[in-house]
Design an enzyme around this catalytic site. Structure first.
Site, PDB file in Angstrom:
ATOM      1  N   ARG A 135      21.380  70.736  30.122  1.00 23.54           N
ATOM      2  CA  ARG A 135      21.036  69.805  29.048  1.00 23.54           C
ATOM      3  C   ARG A 135      19.805  70.277  28.294  1.00 23.54           C
ATOM      4  O   ARG A 135      18.888  70.843  28.874  1.00 23.54           O
ATOM      5  CB  ARG A 135      20.782  68.402  29.612  1.00 23.54           C
ATOM      6  CG  ARG A 135      22.046  67.791  30.150  1.00 23.54           C
ATOM      7  CD  ARG A 135      22.003  66.286  30.218  1.00 23.54           C
ATOM      8  NE  ARG A 135      23.352  65.852  30.521  1.00 23.54           N
ATOM      9  CZ  ARG A 135      23.689  65.116  31.572  1.00 23.54           C
ATOM     10  NH1 ARG A 135      22.771  64.682  32.405  1.00 23.54           N
ATOM     11  NH2 ARG A 135      24.945  64.776  31.773  1.00 23.54           N
ATOM     12  N   ASP A 140      15.898  65.860  45.781  1.00 22.97           N
ATOM     13  CA  ASP A 140      15.745  67.000  44.869  1.00 22.97           C
ATOM     14  C   ASP A 140      15.089  66.654  43.533  1.00 22.97           C
ATOM     15  O   ASP A 140      14.648  67.539  42.812  1.00 22.97           O
ATOM     16  CB  ASP A 140      17.114  67.638  44.594  1.00 22.97           C
ATOM     17  CG  ASP A 140      18.102  66.681  43.913  1.00 22.97           C
ATOM     18  OD1 ASP A 140      17.732  65.518  43.669  1.00 22.97           O
ATOM     19  OD2 ASP A 140      19.233  67.108  43.627  1.00 22.97           O
ATOM     20  N   HIS A 141      14.995  65.373  43.182  1.00 24.27           N
ATOM     21  CA  HIS A 141      14.566  64.991  41.836  1.00 24.27           C
ATOM     22  C   HIS A 141      13.077  64.700  41.706  1.00 24.27           C
ATOM     23  O   HIS A 141      12.564  64.645  40.582  1.00 24.27           O
ATOM     24  CB  HIS A 141      15.343  63.754  41.372  1.00 24.27           C
ATOM     25  CG  HIS A 141      16.609  64.059  40.662  1.00 24.27           C
ATOM     26  ND1 HIS A 141      17.613  64.825  41.211  1.00 24.27           N
ATOM     27  CD2 HIS A 141      17.052  63.708  39.417  1.00 24.27           C
ATOM     28  CE1 HIS A 141      18.619  64.918  40.356  1.00 24.27           C
ATOM     29  NE2 HIS A 141      18.299  64.261  39.270  1.00 24.27           N
ATOM     30  N   ARG A 184      22.401  57.769  34.732  1.00 28.59           N
ATOM     31  CA  ARG A 184      21.214  56.961  35.009  1.00 28.59           C
ATOM     32  C   ARG A 184      21.514  55.461  34.998  1.00 28.59           C
ATOM     33  O   ARG A 184      21.545  54.819  33.954  1.00 28.59           O
ATOM     34  CB  ARG A 184      20.145  57.318  33.979  1.00 28.59           C
ATOM     35  CG  ARG A 184      18.743  57.021  34.392  1.00 28.59           C
ATOM     36  CD  ARG A 184      17.779  57.869  33.610  1.00 28.59           C
ATOM     37  NE  ARG A 184      17.974  59.284  33.864  1.00 28.59           N
ATOM     38  CZ  ARG A 184      17.516  60.247  33.070  1.00 28.59           C
ATOM     39  NH1 ARG A 184      16.852  59.943  31.988  1.00 28.59           N
ATOM     40  NH2 ARG A 184      17.725  61.497  33.381  1.00 28.59           N
ATOM     41  N   SER A 231      22.844  61.737  31.570  1.00 31.22           N
ATOM     42  CA  SER A 231      22.754  61.477  32.996  1.00 31.22           C
ATOM     43  C   SER A 231      23.438  60.171  33.382  1.00 31.22           C
ATOM     44  O   SER A 231      23.572  59.258  32.575  1.00 31.22           O
ATOM     45  CB  SER A 231      21.288  61.410  33.439  1.00 31.22           C
ATOM     46  OG  SER A 231      20.638  62.641  33.213  1.00 31.22           O
ATOM     47  N   ASP A 237      25.129  61.218  40.280  1.00 33.89           N
ATOM     48  CA  ASP A 237      24.494  62.156  39.362  1.00 33.89           C
ATOM     49  C   ASP A 237      25.594  62.695  38.459  1.00 33.89           C
ATOM     50  O   ASP A 237      26.704  62.982  38.916  1.00 33.89           O
ATOM     51  CB  ASP A 237      23.809  63.295  40.114  1.00 33.89           C
ATOM     52  CG  ASP A 237      22.958  64.151  39.184  1.00 33.89           C
ATOM     53  OD1 ASP A 237      21.734  63.946  39.145  1.00 33.89           O
ATOM     54  OD2 ASP A 237      23.529  65.027  38.503  1.00 33.89           O
TER      55      ASP A 237
END
Length: 781
Positions: free
Chosen positions: A475, A128-129, A672, A670, A193
């Site tokens: 965000r 999806d990213h 991340r 995030s 995520d």
């Protein structure tokens, strides 16, 4: 009926590992059932969760919150586990892992490095990213498939090889798919995520983590989580009119701020819960990530049951009905903090710009914008994202849009629509919502994250041009959506975004202001009303799911040494059993430093599987306190200024290790993992700050770095950019024992300060081994 819960669209049966595979002991057993168009999946026994909970009840002898019930019932050792909110580390056995494609690359590369043959729990990858919003859904998807072919092939083959389900590009956003298929009341799910808490809208404890945490769970190792505190939010009254579930979390964000939920689960309860849909509860839980919460959750209720029924999970709903005591808080349970919100008095909100906790009632945003010099003209309104892309969200937006069309009016601002999943896209096309949104001027984008995460090829403004956008996302950090630091991004509900796009200005309050129709007459928008679930049921759309084969012996996962998108991992070096002395300060960061600042997204997403290449974005968004500039720091070996990554590489080449010094809530945003991998890869040894965001602190530990906090936050001011920093006491490194830091200043003077940490014994072993993955390999020998 047996006490069991179905995993929908989950993991294939019979994949080996025997009893070791599901470390929930008797929790899982094989069963067959016809379920929609998908194959049979594993069941989980609520009775075992109840048995574990009974053990905990006898030990604690007090009423329990819902969060405690679910978390503690998943303990690896409920008999002996020490439990103290906010202090002890819990060893847990999650039921499932979900990964999105940007983070799954590194997670799967780490899993491959572990040497294990198959995952130990049901796991999925969701593409999806990596789909950039440019000209429209179908064309953008086709372009993404071509550009990212190498990465998609890697993920698909790795998924098949190691027993992971694979959702192809175009399937939709991970959190919407999890809500539609995998979340259920009482589940403990981790996802790579930060918005994994979306699943709390279905009564699950769903937690965002880094890829290394996911690897632990997929490898069958207990997952560690500091025992969360619990913040209660009591809801009374009823939502009505223009007020939506999004306004609840926007209000809570204004109360708690971006770090107010750190280390806590936010638990919503009270009679007001009944007035919102299941997907609305998901919206609230999703954006709980913006207050730093571990996760958020709602108690099981009839709206969840209705959603389960509509998504072909009637059996789960029936089982949940039989185990409601497990799925609601005990009367008299205690919260560490309690917030009360009367939904009947709550007004529509809009938060921003530049931070998701700057809350304003919609009625006041125009005046606030004029006072602060924020652009009133709205360039783009964007609805959708993992936060607000449900059938109900699209229906309420379409209800607003239809009123405008009835008066011959279209959007004054650009307007984009992001369906949350293929199922949502197909259903809103069938029911006419998509046509209404297109007719009013909307561009329907691919079923993907798109502009919400910076995957937006925006061309209507130049970089540096001051402008305003309004979104229904979660965000709105500086440059988050379009990489333009001058874009003022505001967050609100989809229906308010639609109203703003029609008006074209922040000086519009749909509750009191009017629009002008094509006939020149003024009209007022009525509050939107739409079905929370489709009366005709959901249209599943195209089948985009790849089951892992039962036998994967013939499958190869190939990573070319020449690839600039993928790179096999090399182990990080072990600690050399010495104190860290004379480290350089790579950068002393001024103010907010999110994971977007540490490892930018947008165009950098294409390098998420290549550690060396993506390390070229290390801290390029952080402000250097020495010169108030971005991506310009001094190399104290050459006295020359240059980009942060280039300076880090130069230090590493000369054998000089370094530290980063930061402010409050360092690493918010995030999940991340690259924000921890990159400093480790380029020679960093410690990150010293006033305070950390939860996920980032754990990610740093996993990669063998030292996340440390000033015992006295004022000591931040003692650190000078040209200091040499020594961290003393590592040979006696122990839980709860501060480390000593010596700051050697350029003039020869020194300061001695103390640094705190939150390492437990197992995490100290990660540091000593060089990383958690290194330690995992050691334990296999």
């Amino acid at each position: 009926m047996a006490a069991r819960v179905l995993f929908v669209r989950g993991h294939q049966l019979g994949l080996g590992h025997g009893a070791r595979r599901y470390h929930l002991s008797a929790l899982c057993r094989r069963a067959k059932i016809a379920m929609s168009r998908f194959e049979p999946q594993e069941y989980i026994d609520y009775k075992l969760l109840q048995k574990n909970l009974d053990i905990i009840r006898k030990r604690l002898d007090k009423p329990l919150t819902l969060s405690e019930k679910i978390v503690y019932s998943h303990l690896d050792d409920p008999v002996n586990q020490e439990i103290e909110r906010g202090k002890t580390y819990l060893r847990l056995r999650p039921d499932r892992v979900a990964m999105q494609d940007a983070t799954a690359q590194m997670a799967m590369l780490q899993f491959i490095s572990s040497g294990l043959p198959r995952v130990a729990v049901p796991s999925t990858i969701h593409c999806d990213h990596l789909i950039e919003a440019q000209i429209g859904g179908d064309k953008d998807l086709a372009r993404a498939k071509e550009i990212n072919e190498e990465v998609y092939n890697f993920l698909a083959t790795a998924a098949a090889k190691y027993g992971v389900g694979f959702w192809k590009p175009g399937s939709g956003i991970i959190h919407q798919i999890v809500l539609e298929n995998y979340a259920y009341p009482g589940v403990l799910l981790i996802g790579t995520d930060s918005h994994t808490p979306n699943g709390g809208g279905l009564g699950g404890v769903c937690v965002g983590v880094g890829g290394a945490d996911a690897v632990d769970v997929m490898a069958g190792i207990p997952w560690e989580l500091k025992c969360p505190k619990v913040i209660g939010v009591k809801l009374t009254g009823h939502l009505s009119g223009w007020t939506s579930p999004k306004d609840v979390i926007l209000k809570v964000a204004g109360i708690l701020t971006v770090k107010g939920g750190t280390g806590a689960i936010v638990e919503y309860h009270g009679p007001g819960v009944e007035s919102m849909s299941c997907t609305g509860m998901g919206t609230i839980c999703n954006m709980g990530a913006e207050i730093g919460a571990t996760t958020s959750i709602f108690p099981y209720n009839p709206r969840m049951k209705a959603y389960l029924d509509k998504t072909s999970r009637e059996e789960i709903a029936a089982l949940a009905d039989n185990f409601q005591d497990l799925l609601v808080p005990d009367e008299g349970c205690e919260y560490d903090q309690l917030i009360e919100i009367n939904l009947s008095e709550l007004k529509p909100h809009i938060n921003g710009p530049f931070t998701p906790d700057l809350a304003h009632p919609v009625s006041e945003i125009g005046a606030a914008a004029e006072k602060n010099g924020w652009p009133l003209d709205i360039r783009v309104g964007l609805i959708g994202s993992c936060t607000n892309s449900s059938y109900e969200d699209m229906g309420r937006s379409a209800a607003v849009a239809q009123q405008a069309l009835d008066h011959g009016l279209k959007c004054k601002s650009q307007f984009t629509v992001t369906p949350g999943s293929e199922q949502i896209r197909a259903t809103i096309e069938r029911d006419g919502y998509a046509k209404i949104l297109r007719d009013v001027g909307g561009l329907v984008l691919a079923n993907a994250c798109g502009p919400c995460i910076g995957q937006w090829d925006r061309r209507d403004v130049k970089k540096g041009e001051k402008n305003t956008i309004v979104t229904s996302y979660n965000r709105n950090f500086t440059g988050r959506n379009d990489a333009n630091p001058a874009t003022h991004a505001f967050v609100t509900s989809p229906e308010i975004v639609t109203a703003f796009a029609l008006a074209g200005t922040l000086k519009f309050d749909p509750e009191r202001d009017t629009l002008v129709g094509a006939d020149g007459k003024k009209f007022k928008l009525n509050p939107p009303n739409a079905d929370e679930l489709p009366s005709k049921g959901f249209d599943p759309g195209e089948d985009t799911y790849q089951y892992p084969p039962k036998d994967s012996k013939g499958i190869s996962v190939i990573v070319s040494p020449e690839s600039n998108r993928l790179q096999l991992l090399e182990p990080f070096d072990r600690w050399n059993n010495e104190d860290l002395v004379n480290l350089r300060v790579l950068i002393k960061v001024k103010g907010k430093c999110t994971t977007d600042h540490i490892s930018a997204a947008g165009p950098w997403l294409k390098f998420r599987g290549h550690l060396d290449n993506i390390s070229n974005n290390l801290l390029i968004g952080a402000v250097n306190i020495e010169n108030n500039k971005v991506n310009e720091v001094k190399n104290y070996l050459t006295d020359q200024y240059g980009p942060v990554p280039e300076t880090a590489r130069a230090y590493k080449k000369q054998g000089v290790s370094w530290v980063v010094v930061g402010d409050e809530n360092y690493g918010e945003g995030s999940s991340r993992e690259h924000a921890a991998l990159e400093p480790r890869h380029l020679g960093g040894r410690a990150i010293i700050v006033k305070s950390f965001a939860r996920i980032h602190e754990t990610n740093l530990k996993k990669q063998g770095l030292l996340p440390l906090t000033f015992s006295d936050p004022a000591d931040y001011d003692k650190v000078q950019p040209d200091d040499q920093v020594s961290i003393i006491g590592l040979k006696e490194f122990a839980p709860g024992k501060p480390l000593t830091c010596i700051l050697k200043h350029k003039d020869g003077s020194q300061d001695k300060i103390m640094l705190n940490h939150t390492f437990n014994e197992g995490q100290i072993e990660w540091f000593q081994a060089g990383s958690a993955l290194n330690r995992m390999k050691e334990l296999q020998k």
